[in-house]
Design a protein around this motif. Sequence first.
Motif, PDB file in Angstrom:
ATOM      1  N   SER A 123     -17.811 -26.999  15.858  1.00 54.06           N
ATOM      2  CA  SER A 123     -17.174 -28.199  15.832  1.00 54.06           C
ATOM      3  C   SER A 123     -16.258 -28.618  14.436  1.00 54.06           C
ATOM      4  N   TYR A 124     -15.215 -29.115  14.780  1.00 58.63           N
ATOM      5  CA  TYR A 124     -14.380 -29.738  13.655  1.00 58.63           C
ATOM      6  C   TYR A 124     -14.664 -31.226  13.776  1.00 58.63           C
ATOM      7  N   SER A 125     -15.123 -31.825  12.454  1.00 58.43           N
ATOM      8  CA  SER A 125     -15.611 -33.133  12.594  1.00 58.43           C
ATOM      9  C   SER A 125     -15.461 -34.215  11.540  1.00 58.43           C
ATOM     10  N   GLY A 126     -15.486 -35.325  11.600  1.00 57.65           N
ATOM     11  CA  GLY A 126     -15.357 -36.186  10.492  1.00 57.65           C
ATOM     12  C   GLY A 126     -15.511 -37.895  10.940  1.00 57.65           C
ATOM     13  N   SER A 127     -14.594 -38.784  10.479  1.00 57.44           N
ATOM     14  CA  SER A 127     -14.960 -40.142  10.678  1.00 57.44           C
ATOM     15  C   SER A 127     -13.642 -40.765  10.004  1.00 57.44           C
ATOM     16  N   GLU A 128     -13.299 -41.890  10.755  1.00 59.07           N
ATOM     17  CA  GLU A 128     -12.104 -42.764  10.104  1.00 59.07           C
ATOM     18  C   GLU A 128     -12.957 -43.714   9.225  1.00 59.07           C
ATOM     19  N   GLY A 129     -14.175 -43.659   9.102  1.00 60.07           N
ATOM     20  CA  GLY A 129     -14.933 -44.708   8.230  1.00 60.07           C
ATOM     21  C   GLY A 129     -15.313 -43.791   7.132  1.00 60.07           C
ATOM     22  N   THR A 130     -16.841 -44.283   6.602  1.00 59.39           N
ATOM     23  CA  THR A 130     -17.458 -43.379   5.684  1.00 59.39           C
ATOM     24  C   THR A 130     -18.775 -42.672   6.174  1.00 59.39           C
ATOM     25  N   ALA A 131     -19.082 -42.481   7.123  1.00 57.74           N
ATOM     26  CA  ALA A 131     -20.277 -42.319   7.705  1.00 57.74           C
ATOM     27  C   ALA A 131     -19.698 -41.291   9.235  1.00 57.74           C
ATOM     28  N   PHE A 132     -20.770 -40.383   9.561  1.00 54.08           N
ATOM     29  CA  PHE A 132     -20.813 -39.914  10.636  1.00 54.08           C
ATOM     30  C   PHE A 132     -21.959 -39.296  11.328  1.00 54.08           C
ATOM     31  N   ASN A 133     -22.318 -39.005  12.761  1.00 54.50           N
ATOM     32  CA  ASN A 133     -23.412 -38.950  13.275  1.00 54.50           C
ATOM     33  C   ASN A 133     -23.206 -38.221  14.521  1.00 54.50           C
ATOM     34  N   TYR A 134     -23.754 -36.828  14.603  1.00 55.51           N
ATOM     35  CA  TYR A 134     -23.492 -36.144  15.718  1.00 55.51           C
ATOM     36  C   TYR A 134     -24.321 -34.671  15.665  1.00 55.51           C
ATOM     37  N   GLY A 135     -24.536 -34.380  16.856  1.00 56.65           N
ATOM     38  CA  GLY A 135     -25.273 -33.209  16.969  1.00 56.65           C
ATOM     39  C   GLY A 135     -24.924 -32.101  17.977  1.00 56.65           C
ATOM     40  N   TRP A 136     -25.292 -31.050  18.013  1.00 59.43           N
ATOM     41  CA  TRP A 136     -25.201 -29.935  19.199  1.00 59.43           C
ATOM     42  C   TRP A 136     -26.188 -28.822  19.421  1.00 59.43           C
ATOM     43  N   ILE A 137     -26.380 -28.206  20.397  1.00 56.74           N
ATOM     44  CA  ILE A 137     -26.793 -27.108  20.536  1.00 56.74           C
ATOM     45  C   ILE A 137     -26.318 -26.111  21.331  1.00 56.74           C
ATOM     46  N   ILE A 138     -25.946 -24.883  20.738  1.00 57.94           N
ATOM     47  CA  ILE A 138     -25.331 -23.643  21.528  1.00 57.94           C
ATOM     48  C   ILE A 138     -26.392 -22.677  22.054  1.00 57.94           C
ATOM     49  N   TYR A 139     -26.588 -22.780  23.373  1.00 56.87           N
ATOM     50  CA  TYR A 139     -27.453 -21.981  24.158  1.00 56.87           C
ATOM     51  C   TYR A 139     -27.009 -20.625  24.319  1.00 56.87           C
ATOM     52  N   GLU A 140     -25.578 -20.443  24.511  1.00 56.24           N
ATOM     53  CA  GLU A 140     -24.958 -19.095  24.715  1.00 56.24           C
ATOM     54  C   GLU A 140     -23.690 -19.119  24.256  1.00 56.24           C
ATOM     55  N   ALA A 141     -23.190 -18.033  23.378  1.00 55.14           N
ATOM     56  CA  ALA A 141     -21.744 -17.887  22.818  1.00 55.14           C
ATOM     57  C   ALA A 141     -21.670 -16.644  22.798  1.00 55.14           C
ATOM     58  N   LYS A 142     -20.794 -15.955  23.536  1.00 52.76           N
ATOM     59  CA  LYS A 142     -20.348 -14.621  23.543  1.00 52.76           C
ATOM     60  C   LYS A 142     -19.070 -14.316  24.267  1.00 52.76           C
ATOM     61  N   ILE A 143     -18.447 -13.068  23.907  1.00 49.68           N
ATOM     62  CA  ILE A 143     -17.405 -12.337  24.477  1.00 49.68           C
ATOM     63  C   ILE A 143     -17.956 -11.612  25.666  1.00 49.68           C
ATOM     64  N   LEU A 144     -17.323 -11.836  26.811  1.00 46.61           N
ATOM     65  CA  LEU A 144     -17.908 -10.915  28.044  1.00 46.61           C
ATOM     66  C   LEU A 144     -17.295  -9.692  28.257  1.00 46.61           C
ATOM     67  N   SER A 145     -18.047  -8.930  28.521  1.00 47.21           N
ATOM     68  CA  SER A 145     -17.480  -7.255  28.989  1.00 47.21           C
ATOM     69  C   SER A 145     -16.936  -7.257  30.331  1.00 47.21           C
ATOM     70  N   PRO A 146     -16.231  -6.405  30.645  1.00 51.08           N
ATOM     71  CA  PRO A 146     -15.778  -6.356  32.070  1.00 51.08           C
ATOM     72  C   PRO A 146     -16.764  -6.550  33.111  1.00 51.08           C
ATOM     73  N   SER A 147     -17.955  -5.910  32.942  1.00 53.67           N
ATOM     74  CA  SER A 147     -18.863  -6.200  34.160  1.00 53.67           C
ATOM     75  C   SER A 147     -19.606  -7.389  34.099  1.00 53.67           C
ATOM     76  N   GLU A 148     -19.598  -8.411  33.049  1.00 52.26           N
ATOM     77  CA  GLU A 148     -20.061  -9.570  33.125  1.00 52.26           C
ATOM     78  C   GLU A 148     -18.980 -10.568  33.245  1.00 52.26           C
ATOM     79  N   ALA A 149     -17.973 -10.436  33.230  1.00 52.75           N
ATOM     80  CA  ALA A 149     -16.725 -11.284  33.199  1.00 52.75           C
ATOM     81  C   ALA A 149     -16.689 -11.672  34.768  1.00 52.75           C
ATOM     82  N   PRO A 150     -16.093 -12.875  34.695  1.00 49.31           N
ATOM     83  CA  PRO A 150     -15.721 -13.350  36.415  1.00 49.31           C
ATOM     84  C   PRO A 150     -14.725 -12.387  36.972  1.00 49.31           C
TER      85      PRO A 150
END
Length: 384
Positions: free
Chosen positions: A286-313
């Motif tokens: 994530s690219y993140s910030g605020s127009e004020g002087t505070a920010f509050n957020y979070g994320w979870i990444i469960y899976e992130a990968k480049i798919l091989s031809p056998s895995e790809a759609p």
Amino acid sequence: MKAIQKASMFVFVFVLMVSTYASAMTLPEIRQIAASVEEGDVQFTWWDQWLEEPIQLSDGRTVWMQTNFWNIVGGEGEVFMRFIKQTEDFAFYVDLNNVQTQWGGIAWATPEVIIEGRAPAQWWGDKAPVGGHEYLTLPMPAAEISNYDSIWVKVKYDVAKREDTLVRFGINLWFEDPSTGAPIGELYVPFFDDFGGIVGDRTEVGEVTSTVIINGEMKNMKFTIQRAISGGGWGVLLFMPEEQLPQSGEVIIDIKPMMDKVVEQMRDFFGMPLENQQWTSISVGSYSGSEGTAFNYGWIIYEAKILSPSEAPQVIKTVVTETVTITKTKTETKTETKTETITETKTETKTETVTQTVTETQGICGPVAFLGLALIPLVLRRKK
């Protein structure tokens, strides 16, 4: 009647890994996960922290993880970034107030997980590239991108944020000059973007279309290409989707059309010859910030990968021929010639001249007079 053969093209996608996505996590739930720690986990508890060694995943791949609060020099609150060994998920959470920045502006931090390659060498020195994807290895000379028909990236994620916080979540990529290791291109393919794209002056330079599968639903989506020059002097390109993708879900996207445009723009606008372009890294975060002087957020990444031809759609392009029958109504204009017999009665007035001979015996005048009288009938007959 006339028959016309009309060929139309459509794309049918059979997705082998279709899944339905459950309800998104709340911000307190993400905080709880990011703040917890168990044996074997890796956790950061403040900004701008880096790993000395990459994280090893069970499938043989390696990744880098970084909080990367590049514009923050002070603040009050908490930051957590955690690699969860048991599930191999990545969790991030920030809640900072009274933030002080070194360059100002509304963009402050780029927490991310590098899934292939490394940051530009000028910044990362001799740190090893990560990855282990059989289909694609970074860094890669840009000339080799043309060898790929598609480059599918799969991301499964949850994002939650407070209203006053600005977040761009998605895929981040870097290009460098291999002769110097200096960064030459900062590239974004956002899933959603509260910033509206590149911050500051930018130019739109066309569109590109790619296939995106969102929670199992395929779309051919247009992306607007934004271009700018960063404050650091390198080129910036961002591919803004025509519609914002969800803040939580599973996205499978073919980034090959974007990479072709990157190479083109780096050469034609930023003046970097092909041999001086190297694709260095791909990360999710994530690219993140605020127009004020505070920010509050979070994320979870469960899976992130480049798919091989056998895995790809499996994308099957089918040409369907449609027969269209057109019936024409012919209108003829017929001209008829009508012959009429007209009987005309003509009345002719005839003038008849009666010649009377008078005999005179007086001298020479007699023959002359006779000749003249003889000519009168001739003249009168010619005038009939």
